[in-house]
Enzyme design. Structure first.
Site, PDB file in Angstrom:
ATOM      1  N   THR A 257       0.882  -1.294  -0.021  1.00 52.61           N
ATOM      2  CA  THR A 257       0.050  -0.067   0.011  1.00 52.61           C
ATOM      3  C   THR A 257       0.784   1.246   0.035  1.00 52.61           C
ATOM      4  O   THR A 257       1.865   1.336   0.654  1.00 52.61           O
ATOM      5  CB  THR A 257      -0.961   0.042   1.172  1.00 52.61           C
ATOM      6  OG1 THR A 257      -1.746  -1.227   1.174  1.00 52.61           O
ATOM      7  CG2 THR A 257      -1.765   1.350   1.170  1.00 52.61           C
ATOM      8  N   PHE A 259       1.072   5.497   0.684  1.00 52.97           N
ATOM      9  CA  PHE A 259       0.367   6.238   1.679  1.00 52.97           C
ATOM     10  C   PHE A 259       0.846   7.670   0.907  1.00 52.97           C
ATOM     11  O   PHE A 259       2.149   7.849   0.857  1.00 52.97           O
ATOM     12  CB  PHE A 259       0.729   6.150   2.937  1.00 52.97           C
ATOM     13  CG  PHE A 259      -0.173   4.957   3.441  1.00 52.97           C
ATOM     14  CD1 PHE A 259      -0.994   4.767   4.256  1.00 52.97           C
ATOM     15  CD2 PHE A 259       0.701   3.613   3.359  1.00 52.97           C
ATOM     16  CE1 PHE A 259      -1.699   3.888   4.842  1.00 52.97           C
ATOM     17  CE2 PHE A 259       0.201   2.334   3.861  1.00 52.97           C
ATOM     18  CZ  PHE A 259      -1.007   2.535   4.536  1.00 52.97           C
TER      19      PHE A 259
END
Length: 375
Positions: A257, A259
């Site tokens: 992921t 960010f």
């Protein structure tokens, strides 16, 4: 390829009458406050033409002009069934956890000397781990919703926000793309995290004894559910006093992921380390228009790392009436692009100056250091 100047060259950036590719402020403190915000309308702190705002963002007031109150009071987690013994200990572990900010908590507060970083979720969430990776000594502030984290930065409740923007399995987080246009924050960094899902249960409970799996470890810990497990991060097991009974249970082992780190002010771009720049723009309908927009980067050997398109919510369709072919309907799109170059580099400045001639709307979301750390 020659690029036609579209305005006055000011301090390394083009400045135009209609909208700016960017400019440095003059006078004292000029070096500390570069301005790269590009948009059609600056009214009310939001983008009118994009059609992504539910309501306008309130003007940010100075901390000195407001009464200060606690930003994130601690609250006790309500206990569940069972008293005493082994079932009482997990409940006590949760009493000092910060309460996630909600929309009703958004009142101006002082942030103290420590860096306060907002994230969406509860303590133990992967977003909290990303915030701590970006700022190891920070005070991580949980928020109930993505929009609350945006507003917490704008209202000076926190200094920064760390929010997910894309995942290697699930793709882009579209809500946060929309919120980038609704709010006046700048991307100042990025963090990439490997997502490792763990199966956890109460201490002493074996994997074979589990009959149901819950979505949050706090439910297992606070209610003393011996027949239930939870799927969360390894940090969540430490916070809630649970035991990990299995690791890396996600379907895809390479689950990453990305960010974004958001702040009220941009950072000064540099050329001594790898930088990435994020922009959003719109185009007129026509053959080859997107090709021309992307070519401004290709001819300058600028690598694109991300391309995302989002329909404009308030203007989803564009109707073209042609007597020869009838009525055609097209989606009106916002195009988001990340490219590997710093706004301090002439090639990036020239590329955006060239794109400005093609686009009907252009805004720089941030120019920031790339995350080159290990996952």
């Amino acid at each position: 390829m020659a690029v036609k100047a579209i305005g006055t060259w000011v301090g390394g950036f083009y400045q135009t009458g209609r909208r700016d590719v960017g400019s440095w402020s003059s006078g004292a403190g000029a070096a500390a406050r570069p301005n790269w915000r590009l948009e059609v309308s600056r009214a009310e702190g939001r983008l009118e033409c994009a059609g992504v705002c539910v309501k306008p963002v309130e003007d940010v007031k100075s901390v000195e002009d407001e009464d200060l109150s606690s930003a994130c009071p601690s609250s006790e987690v309500a206990g569940g069934a069972g008293n005493g013994g082994a079932e009482e200990q997990p409940r006590r572990l949760n009493r000092d956890l910060p309460k996630p900010l909600s929309l009703t908590d958004l009142t101006v507060s002082s942030h103290g000397s420590n860096v306060r970083v907002a994230y969406q979720g509860s303590p133990g969430a992967f977003s909290e781990a990303a915030a701590l990776k970006a700022y190891p000594q920070c005070v991580a502030v949980p928020c109930e919703q993505f929009e609350v984290a945006f507003k917490a930065v704008e209202l000076w409740l926190v200094d920064k926000a760390v929010l997910p923007i894309e995942n290697s399995v699930g793709g882009s987080i579209h809500r946060n793309y929309d919120l980038l246009l609704c709010h006046r924050l700048h991307i100042v960094g990025e963090v990439q995290m490997a997502v490792n899902h763990c199966l956890m249960a109460l201490p002493g409970v074996q994997k074979e004894e589990l009959k149901r799996i819950l979505s949050h470890p706090q439910l297992v810990a606070s209610n003393g559910l011996k027949d239930a497990g939870a799927i969360a991060s390894a940090r969540a097991a430490e916070i809630y006093g649970l035991k990990i009974v299995d690791e890396t249970i996600q379907d895809t082992s390479e689950n990453i992921t990305r960010f974004l780190i958001l702040a009220r002010e941009p950072i000064i771009p540099r050329t001594d380390r790898p930088f990435k720049t994020s922009v959003v723009f719109t185009l007129e309908e026509g053959p080859g228009v997107l090709f021309k927009a992307l070519a401004v980067f290709a001819v300058r050997s600028i690598n694109l790392t991300k391309i995302e398109s989002r329909p404009q919510r308030k203007r989803p369709l564009r109707v073209v009436d042609d007597s020869n072919y009838g009525t055609a309907k097209y989606f009106d799109y916002l195009f988001y692009i990340d490219f590997e170059a710093s706004m301090a580099e002439p090639r990036a400045q020239n590329a955006l100056a060239h794109l400005q001639e093609i686009a009907t709307f252009l805004r720089v979301l941030g120019s920031y250091p790339m995350d080159t750390s290990s996952l």
